[in-house]
Motif scaffolding. Structure first.
Motif, PDB file in Angstrom:
ATOM      1  N   GLN A   1       0.813  -1.208   0.000  1.00 26.28           N
ATOM      2  CA  GLN A   1       0.000   0.000   0.000  1.00 26.28           C
ATOM      3  C   GLN A   1       0.852   1.266   0.000  1.00 26.28           C
ATOM      4  O   GLN A   1       1.962   1.270   0.519  1.00 26.28           O
TER       5      GLN A   1
ATOM      6  N   THR B   1      -0.957   8.830   2.656  1.00 32.01           N
ATOM      7  CA  THR B   1      -1.619   7.627   2.155  1.00 32.01           C
ATOM      8  C   THR B   1      -2.268   7.961   0.812  1.00 32.01           C
ATOM      9  O   THR B   1      -2.983   8.960   0.687  1.00 32.01           O
TER      10      THR B   1
ATOM     11  N   THR C   1      -4.297   5.714  -1.538  1.00 30.96           N
ATOM     12  CA  THR C   1      -4.927   4.425  -1.869  1.00 30.96           C
ATOM     13  C   THR C   1      -5.273   4.301  -3.357  1.00 30.96           C
ATOM     14  O   THR C   1      -5.273   3.189  -3.885  1.00 30.96           O
TER      15      THR C   1
ATOM     16  N   ASP D   1      -2.585   2.408  -5.198  1.00 27.07           N
ATOM     17  CA  ASP D   1      -2.327   1.007  -4.843  1.00 27.07           C
ATOM     18  C   ASP D   1      -2.632   0.089  -6.025  1.00 27.07           C
ATOM     19  O   ASP D   1      -3.641   0.251  -6.717  1.00 27.07           O
TER      20      ASP D   1
END
Length: 191
Positions: free
Chosen positions: A126, A154, A156, A159
């Motif tokens: 991730q 982060t 996502t 990913d």
């Protein structure tokens, strides 16, 4: 008598200092007959390499551990470029606060690379703060070359769409200090 008491202490200090030193491989000083590849790296239970890559900037050092099992070809190519000194002196040509920083283009435009394309090695890793992945053209999954980015948060939505091959383990605070056109002084492999 005092010398006899001091001698064992001096010997202990000497041997401890020698055994705790880590060997740093500096670009262009590597044994030309043997380059380090992904298969040479020791891997922990987390999947990260025991060995580190040290990215030195004027803002501080960024320490990266690699994922040789999850992206073996990408890690091998990155290590090859590190050992050749390819990244030394290159600029961070793309900087988006709270998104990512990117480097690895010798022209500094974001349109170039080393000239060797890599097949994508998408994996389940991730994108979190400090994730290191290969940049590529959105329309061509196998267009990664030498450009890499480091996530500042982060992400996502990236990913499984980009080859994640490393993680910053020290120097996360340095990432937020990088500005457009800041220079990579050197990248070296620490064994």
């Amino acid at each position: 008598m005092k010398i006899i008491k001091i001698l064992p202490i001096l010997a202990l200090i000497f041997f401890n200092s020698c055994s705790e030193k880590k060997k740093q491989v500096i670009p262009n000083e590597i044994n030309a007959t043997k380059s380090i590849t992904a298969s040479d790296l020791k891997v922990s239970d987390s999947g990260l390499s025991a060995e580190s890559v040290i990215l030195k900037t004027a803002k501080g050092n960024i320490v990266i551990k690699l994922y040789p099992k999850d992206a073996p070809n990408t890690v091998t190519r990155f290590l090859q470029l590190v050992q050749e000194g390819f990244y030394d002196g290159l600029k961070f040509h793309r900087v988006h606060p709270k998104f990512l920083i990117q480097a690895g283009d010798p022209t500094g435009t974001g349109n170039s690379g080393s000239g060797v394309k890599l097949k994508a090695e998408f994996n389940k890793l991730q994108h979190i703060k400090g994730t290191v992945a290969m940049a590529r053209k959105p329309e061509d999954i196998d267009s990664a070359d030498s450009q890499f980015y480091i996530a500042l948060t982060t992400l996502t939505h990236l990913d499984s769409n980009y080859t994640v091959f490393g993680q910053v383990v020290d120097g996360l605070d340095v990432l937020d200090k990088i500005n457009l056109n800041d220079t990579i002084i050197t990248i070296s492999l620490q064994l």
